[in-house]
Write a protein that holds these residues in place. Structure first.
Motif, short mmCIF file in Angstrom:
data_model
loop_
_atom_site.label_atom_id
_atom_site.label_comp_id
_atom_site.label_asym_id
_atom_site.label_seq_id
_atom_site.Cartn_x
_atom_site.Cartn_y
_atom_site.Cartn_z
N PHE A 1 0.82 -1.21 0.00
CA PHE A 1 0.00 0.00 0.00
C PHE A 1 0.87 1.28 0.00
N GLU A 2 1.80 1.35 0.96
CA GLU A 2 2.64 2.56 1.07
C GLU A 2 3.56 2.71 -0.15
N LEU A 3 4.03 1.58 -0.70
CA LEU A 3 4.91 1.64 -1.88
C LEU A 3 4.19 2.27 -3.07
N TYR A 4 2.94 1.86 -3.27
CA TYR A 4 2.19 2.42 -4.40
C TYR A 4 1.93 3.91 -4.20
N LYS A 5 1.69 4.30 -2.97
CA LYS A 5 1.48 5.72 -2.70
C LYS A 5 2.74 6.51 -3.06
N LYS A 6 3.88 5.98 -2.67
CA LYS A 6 5.16 6.61 -2.95
C LYS A 6 5.36 6.77 -4.46
N ALA A 7 5.06 5.69 -5.19
CA ALA A 7 5.23 5.70 -6.64
C ALA A 7 4.28 6.71 -7.28
N TYR A 8 3.06 6.75 -6.79
CA TYR A 8 2.06 7.67 -7.33
C TYR A 8 2.52 9.12 -7.12
N LEU A 9 2.99 9.41 -5.93
CA LEU A 9 3.41 10.78 -5.62
C LEU A 9 4.61 11.19 -6.47
N SER A 10 5.57 10.28 -6.66
CA SER A 10 6.72 10.69 -7.46
C SER A 10 6.33 10.87 -8.92
N LYS B 1 11.36 -2.87 -4.93
CA LYS B 1 12.56 -2.08 -4.63
C LYS B 1 12.51 -0.74 -5.39
N MET B 2 12.07 -0.83 -6.65
CA MET B 2 11.96 0.40 -7.45
C MET B 2 11.00 1.38 -6.78
N MET B 3 9.86 0.89 -6.36
CA MET B 3 8.88 1.78 -5.75
C MET B 3 9.42 2.38 -4.46
N ASP B 4 10.17 1.57 -3.73
CA ASP B 4 10.75 2.07 -2.50
C ASP B 4 11.74 3.20 -2.78
#
Lengths: 427, 423
Positions: free
Chosen positions: A354-363, B65-68
């Motif tokens: 969940f948090e990873l997708y949020k991070k990707a969306y924001l970037s 890892k990429m998303m992180d």
């Protein structure tokens, strides 16, 4: 002129509503060479039944008329074609029609104001004759043939057709050859006069330009033209049942290996803008965490020889309808179907990603601002859908709560489904 | 925008300094003389590398890892440029101020892991991964006909470029010769026997560290094989046809360029092609689409390295003869071009050259392609040259253009019409 400040990113979008109702948005791009403008109306293939301006009866128009109209606005009554006018200035020009909007745009490094004037005048000076309407039918016929040559597109279109009962999302944006052949110049003027009033349109501009000059130029251009007072557009309301039309169908096309698609249909309650944005984000997030790149769903299907080489998912939201679909060159229909169903009802492993997708969306949202064309697209899509640009999208996404998200996706009922199989041509 | 040329371990490095963007982009190129089988192998290598690596042998772990790392874009593409195969790997990573301190360098390290530390055991690519990629490639080759436009252009290339790399296409025969062992050997060859080059764009304080991180331990070679392909020109037009189950017919036409100068290749030919079939004011578009309603799309494309111009039109099969004869006529009339036509194309080229400065992806690619021709002029010098081309240049050039081939992918609507006529 007002400013919309995109919080968190120090980005600014200028906005003004003119007296005639036209909304102008300007995104300033210091250091960039490219200048671009979109002129967009809130009118697409979904608005096919309505009461024409100055009429009193509901009227149905031939399918594909919004797209036909888009083609015909490139017609001018002088000797030089609109294409030539733009291309003489080194600019590119194009247009597109979607379910809920039609837009015209140009892009080029030089001659910005000349190009802007050509664009606005082209869209605001329709010139339809019986002859030029007939000529276009051949061209559009070829365009429709081009789309119908693509089996994946045909599959998708059939899924919509079989999922939806009344709503015009059922039909392809371009219509059919038979319907297109019925279009007359009178029909075109009726649609034009209803939907191309400035109050139903937006102008979205970018460039390394002076904001005051940009707005002054458009104000002046519009002040020289006469428009009737804007009236409310009365669209037909569709009662769309929850049920799909057909549970399954097989069609034939030029495919080398069979393709299968499944579509799930949902009728959603009306929500306000941000809530509806969040609802869409939840579904997007859910599908990504179940079938996206952080899973090996597709790889597993291929390894188990249930799918030959590809499998994908997507979704569409229009009015109160949502369609989620899956498709691929599926070899074992039953097994794939069971695996999809299993995933859709399994909520056990969501939190980790969940948090990873949020991070990707924001970037990806931040990155959008280094490609000004994308910012323009963002503005016109949000204004068309919600009526304004979100200045707090970053915070909105950052603040998505896992519990709210989980509660929502658990409430989804995946019980209305249709399936389409595409086989090679029958001998 | 400042361009700096330097080297690292003899590898040419171009740094484009600009603060227009929020990211830094790096493009790493591997250039090798082309062989036919590379149409399959180099694409498979590219896909395998992007999918997993030794450190993250499962694609889902690599993607997490990429998303992180705030989802840097790590992409690759592979293309034939004349007599060479080019594999490009690129990253686009947000400046740390939008993410967190140290994120960029960590993402670049991951980029290196992906390219130089693949998912390999016993001198072979991971078997499961290889099989997945084999399946995907097989299906892509077998279903070419599902993309009729590309298919028709590919068939034209095979026909007109016979005996040259222009005719190289991915085939099942080539695919079936590949094993996970042989592919790994080819990967090693690509790394060890390529002319390597790095182009970096954006603004950063730690350029040197980025360059070192990307290029450390790499060695480059130098190839002097001619980039440009020039093929024989036949006297007669070769017209071929093939039928398929689609609706629309696709007509493609090939023009070969004779003995042209470097100046003509760089500046005159693009203008000629633009007048012929670039955009809606072009001759092809206005005659084929606007005057005769024969097609929705009709365009020409200039392939500089291959010395050819190709034309494509989506038509109703029953109009084949008419469309082909109109295209022949349009080409034969290209010796008489008007001043306003070339002015239009000059402006279009000028505009698109300037606009290429606005994109983090396109400008590095522009710089790289120019370097393939040992051309170090900047965009503004290039614009000056484009604008020097005269009507006479186009007239002279038109004498060196030969319409040699046509290929029709014939859809079903023409057959139906034929049946009607017979009835």
């Amino acid at each position: 002129m007002k400013t919309i400040k995109i919080k968190k990113l120090n980005e600014i979008i200028y906005h003004e509503t003119l007296d005639n109702g036209l909304n102008i948005y300007f995104y300033k791009t210091p250091g960039f060479q490219k200048k671009m403008a979109y002129f967009q109306t809130k009118y697409g293939s979904l608005y096919n039944d309505f009461i024409p301006i100055n009429a009193s009866e509901m009227k149905s128009f031939p399918l594909g008329i919004a797209h036909f109209l888009e083609h015909k606005l490139f017609e001018s009554n002088d000797n030089e074609s609109v294409f030539q006018k733009f291309e003489k200035n080194g600019a590119g020009v194009n247009a597109a029609t979607t379910y809920d909007k039609t837009y015209y745009y140009f892009f080029g490094a030089d001659h910005f104001y000349e190009n802007l004037e050509i664009l606005i005048n082209m869209v605001q000076n329709p010139y339809f004759t019986d002859e030029n309407v007939e000529k276009e039918k051949g061209i559009i016929g070829q365009e429709l043939d081009m789309y119908s040559n693509n089996p994946s597109q045909v599959l998708l279109q059939k899924l919509y057709y079989n999922a939806i009962v009344n709503h015009p999302l059922k039909y392809d944006v371009g219509g059919t050859k038979e319907e297109v052949n019925k279009i007359t110049k009178e029909d075109l003027y009726e649609c034009y006069n209803t939907f191309y009033h400035p109050s139903n349109m937006i102008l979205v501009i970018m460039g390394d330009l002076d904001e005051h000059e940009v707005f002054e130029f458009v104000r002046k251009n519009q002040a020289e033209k006469h428009f009737e007072k804007s009236k409310e557009i009365k669209l037909k309301k569709y009662e769309e049942p929850e049920k799909v039309v057909k549970k399954e169908e097989t069609i034939y096309h030029n495919v080398v290996s069979p393709k299968i698609g499944y579509a799930y249909k949902f009728i959603l309650p009306k929500l306000d803008d941000k809530k509806s944005f969040l609802r869409e984000s939840y579904i997007q997030l859910f599908l990504a965490t179940k079938f996206g790149s952080t899973t090996e769903f597709t790889e597993d299907l291929i390894k188990k020889k249930l799918v030959k080489s590809y499998f994908y998912y997507d979704y569409v939201f229009k009015d109160n309808i949502a369609i989620i679909f899956f498709a691929g060159d599926i070899l074992d229909d039953e097994a794939v179907n069971d695996l999809i169903e299993e995933k859709l009802h399994d909520f056990s492993d969501l939190k980790e990603v969940f948090e990873l997708y949020k991070k990707a969306y924001l970037s990806s949202y931040v990155k959008m601002f280094e490609v000004p064309d994308s910012v323009l697209n963002h503005i016109r899509i949000y204004v068309n859908r919600y009526g304004y640009v979100f200045d707090d999208l970053y915070e909105l996404v950052e603040g998505i709560s896992y519990d709210e998200y989980l509660k929502y996706v658990q409430s989804l009922k995946f019980n209305q489904k249709t399936k389409v199989t595409v086989l090679g041509k029958e001998e | 925008m400042k361009k700096i040329e330097t080297t690292y371990n003899d590898i040419p490095v171009t740094i484009i300094e600009t603060d227009k963007f929020k990211s830094v982009i790096g493009s790493l190129y591997f250039k090798t003389p082309i062989k036919k089988e590379m149409m399959v192998t180099r694409k498979m290598i590219m896909n395998l590398l992007l999918h997993t690596c030794k450190k993250y042998p499962q694609s889902k772990e690599l993607n997490k890892k990429m998303m992180d790392l705030y989802n840097p874009s790590i992409v690759a593409n592979t293309s034939r440029e004349g007599n060479y195969r080019i594999n490009r790997f690129a990253f686009r990573i947000l400046d740390d101020k939008y993410t967190k301190d140290g994120n960029m360098l960590e993402a670049i390290k991951l980029f290196r892991e992906i390219i130089f530390n693949p998912n390999v055991s016993d001198n072979a690519f991971d078997k499961d991964e290889f099989n997945l990629e084999y399946q995907a490639m097989k299906s892509e080759i077998e279903s070419k006909i599902e993309r009729p436009k590309n298919y028709a252009l590919e068939k034209l290339d095979c026909q007109m470029g016979e005996g040259t790399p222009i005719s190289y296409v991915a085939t099942i025969e080539d695919l079936n010769k590949i094993t996970s062992e042989s592919l790994y050997q080819d990967y090693l060859k690509m790394i060890k026997e390529s002319e390597i080059e790095l182009i970096l764009a954006g603004k950063t304080d730690n350029q040197d560290e980025i360059i070192r991180t990307v290029l450390d331990g790499l060695k480059t070679v130098k190839y002097d094989k001619e980039l440009i392909i020039s093929s024989d020109i036949k006297n007669e037009v070769q017209e071929e046809k093939e039928t398929y189950d689609g609706k629309q017919s696709i007509l493609t036409v090939g023009l070969k360029l004779g003995d042209i100068s470097d100046y003509e290749r760089s500046y005159v030919a693009p203008i000629y092609s633009g007048v012929l079939g670039g955009g809606a004011s072009s001759r092809l578009f206005s005659v084929i689409r606007e005057k005769n309603s024969l097609a929705y799309s009709c365009f020409s494309r200039y392939e500089k390295d291959d010395s050819v111009i190709v034309v494509s039109a989506g038509i109703d099969g029953k109009n084949y003869e008419k469309a082909l004869s109109l295209i022949k006529q349009i080409v034969s009339q290209m010796s008489e071009v008007k001043e306003e036509e070339i002015e239009r194309v000059k402006k279009e080229i000028t505009s698109s050259l300037k606009e290429s400065l606005d994109y983090l992806n396109s400008y590095p690619n522009y710089v790289y392609k120019a370097k393939l021709y040992n051309d170090t002029s900047d965009i503004y010098e290039k614009i000056k040259e484009v604008n020097k081309v005269t009507l006479k240049d186009i007239t002279n050039f038109s004498k060196k253009v030969f319409l040699t081939d046509s290929f029709l992918l014939e859809g079903e609507s023409s057959n139906e019409n034929n049946k009607d006529k017979e009835a």
